[in-house]
Design an enzyme around this catalytic site. Structure first.
Site, PDB file in Angstrom:
ATOM      1  N   ARG A  17       1.016  -1.123  -0.264  1.00  0.00           N
ATOM      2  CA  ARG A  17       0.432  -0.057   0.066  1.00  0.00           C
ATOM      3  C   ARG A  17       0.584   1.683   0.254  1.00  0.00           C
ATOM      4  NH1 ARG A  17      -1.229   5.076   3.019  1.00  0.00           N
ATOM      5  NH2 ARG A  17      -0.758   3.959   4.005  1.00  0.00           N
ATOM      6  N   ASP A  18       1.591   1.394   1.280  1.00  0.00           N
ATOM      7  CA  ASP A  18       2.485   2.199   1.468  1.00  0.00           C
ATOM      8  C   ASP A  18       3.691   2.502   0.319  1.00  0.00           C
ATOM      9  OD1 ASP A  18       2.658   5.615   1.859  1.00  0.00           O
ATOM     10  OD2 ASP A  18       2.808   4.827   4.665  1.00  0.00           O
ATOM     11  N   TYR A 145      -6.217   5.493  11.426  1.00  0.00           N
ATOM     12  CA  TYR A 145      -4.803   5.953  11.538  1.00  0.00           C
ATOM     13  C   TYR A 145      -5.097   7.301  12.105  1.00  0.00           C
ATOM     14  CZ  TYR A 145      -2.229   2.961   8.330  1.00  0.00           C
ATOM     15  OH  TYR A 145      -1.010   2.374   7.570  1.00  0.00           O
ATOM     16  N   GLU A 147      -3.835  10.827  10.991  1.00  0.00           N
ATOM     17  CA  GLU A 147      -2.515  11.788   9.737  1.00  0.00           C
ATOM     18  C   GLU A 147      -2.871  12.914   9.566  1.00  0.00           C
ATOM     19  OE1 GLU A 147      -2.893  12.363   5.262  1.00  0.00           O
ATOM     20  OE2 GLU A 147      -4.288  13.058   6.130  1.00  0.00           O
TER      21      GLU A 147
END
Length: 507
Positions: A17-18, A145, A147
């Site tokens: 993903r990241d 998350y 962010e």
């Protein structure tokens, strides 16, 4: 007194993903499935984050393939997808993809909330709560998350704690603290996480480091010491901008410097995972990258090789065998006799002291001219200097014809002499060198001999754009569980590869 049990740290790998947000990187569905299987079954990470919801049809196909495999192997609860505060859209996407664990991206700083979403905290919290409730109703597990949490702690700490006061009463499994812009220094990571963990001891916190200042691994170390229960890493440190904290480095650091914690990761599989992701991503691993780089277990200076020979003076706990690798002694202008002796020993060649001095002198001369010397070049250097008949050319490629035509597979006709016996074979392949290797394999099948496996192929062409520039091809081979390199030099890339292959055959 018995020692207290080591605290377990969950490892979540987010390469798929990241890591795929690395500029220019895009994995196919089959590549994603292959990497996912390796991460969970060989590398033994605890969880993998494999995609962002709603990205594309290709992403949906990849997630479906992984969740189908994971469900069949009772691993579905270890596969996670990034989702968004978008009502029922991400939740519906998750159900369509067959995934069960969603990582909901929410705002961890007042700056992001105010300027990107243009919302008040209470409004954001209510929308987050609605998505969490819907996910629970649909049978999905939810992680959160925060962010830009690191900047939130720097500039809007009251907001961060207001949000965590709210989240501690929500049915979420983990709260994930990202250093989204990679701006933390280790002392801040330690202070912010210590304060957060002590204030909310019942919450499972993960830490997600980025590497913009090359502090990702250091921040992971401090986060673990400060009490997080999970960390997010990527293979080869892939990720947006400068990437994420690298998996191999972080695991080695935790294993060697934090004896009070343990992870499930199999160190021996780290290098294999690194090479597989390098191949699929097309992103080359720098030679000096810790643990997985080509040069990190290579001693170049002669004094180091001499110290290793006498009492392993230049060894540390970071031993190559831990990662399925081996120590290498480089050959070049800084080589001493000890470097060369180590390489000759691996080849089974013994030289007298005067002959060893002559070979050492020649290698230093080649290094001064910036010429690369590999272990496989040694027999040819010895033969040249000493006029040795014991190291002869038993295999000689007498002739070959290479053809390449539009809409036709490349083909090769090869004539080769092996220990005095002449063979001729033809073959096709996906490229001219592949066709050459297919013809060569036919020859060696006739001889009932197995060729080494080609494990890496690198081409170096000098900058400047000259069409007649010499091309250097370095091929890495594996035979009897040992790796070695051969080098060919020619203005034609395929010919330089053939020259490197002939050197391999004579070894």
């Amino acid at each position: 007194m018995p020692k207290p049990a080591a605290r377990f740290i969950e490892i979540m790998d987010t390469t798929l993903r990241d890591g795929e947000q690395t500029n220019g990187v895009s994995f196919s569905p089959s590549e994603k499935l292959t990497i996912a299987r390796l991460l969970l079954t060989e590398l033994k990470v605890d969880r993998i984050e494999i995609a962002s919801a709603r990205v594309s049809e290709g992403e949906l196909a990849a997630v479906k393939a992984i969740t189908k495999w994971a469900k069949a192997n009772d691993l579905l609860n270890r596969v996670e997808v990034l989702t968004f505060v978008d009502g029922d859209v991400s939740v519906d996407w998750m159900l369509k993809a067959g995934a069960k664990v969603m990582n909901l991206l929410t705002k961890g700083s007042l700056n992001h909330l105010t300027h990107q979403l243009k919302k008040k905290p209470e409004q954001h919290f209510a929308e987050v709560a609605a998505v969490i409730a819907l996910a629970g109703k649909k049978g999905l597990e939810c992680n959160i998350y925060l962010e830009d949490w690191s900047n939130g702690m720097r500039h809007s700490r009251e907001y961060v704690f207001q949000y965590l006061d709210f989240l501690q009463h929500e049915p979420v499994k983990r709260v994930m603290l990202p250093d989204t812009l990679g701006v933390l220094i280790p002392s801040e990571a330690a202070a912010f996480i210590t304060e957060t963990v002590q204030r909310y001891p019942a919450i499972h916190f993960d830490f997600h480091a980025h590497n913009d200042y090359d502090l990702g691994t250091a921040n992971v170390l401090e986060a673990v010491k400060a009490g997080v229960k999970g960390i997010h890493l990527t293979v080869n440190g892939m990720g947006e901008r400068a990437g994420n904290a690298p998996l191999a480095s972080a695991i080695a650091v935790l294993n060697d410097f934090v004896p009070s914690v343990r992870t499930s990761v199999a160190e021996k599989a780290l290098y294999r995972a690194s090479k597989l992701v390098e191949t699929f991503s097309g992103l080359r691993i720098p030679g000096n990258k810790p643990v997985v780089g080509e040069n990190v277990f290579t001693q170049t200076a002669g004094i180091h090789a001499d110290g290793d020979k006498k009492n392993k003076l230049y060894f540390s706990d970071l031993m190559p065998e831990r990662f399925g690798r081996q120590r290498v002694y480089a050959l070049g202008k800084t080589s001493g006799k000890a470097n060369i002796e180590n390489n000759l020993l691996q080849l089974g060649i013994h030289l007298s002291e005067p002959d060893l001095k002559k070979v050492t002198k020649r290698i230093i001369e080649l290094g001064d001219r910036k010429e690369a010397v590999t272990q496989a070049d040694l027999p040819f250097i010895i033969s040249d200097i000493l006029d040795s008949k014991t190291i002869g050319e038993k295999v000689k490629i007498e002739n070959y014809v290479l053809t390449h035509s539009r809409d036709l597979k490349p083909s090769v006709t090869l004539k080769i002499r092996v220990e005095g016996e002449l063979y001729e074979e033809s073959a096709q392949g996906d490229g001219q060198y592949d066709a050459f290797m297919n013809a060569l394999k036919k020859v060696y099948r006739k001889r009932k001999q197995e060729l080494p496996a080609l494990t890496d192929y690198s081409v170096h062409i000098p900058p400047g754009g000259k069409s007649d520039a010499l091309c250097e091809t370095i091929i890495t081979w594996k035979y009897n569980k040992k790796e070695f390199k051969t080098r060919g030099l020619d203005s034609d890339q395929t010919v330089s590869a053939i020259k490197a292959t002939q050197k391999m055959l004579n070894l």
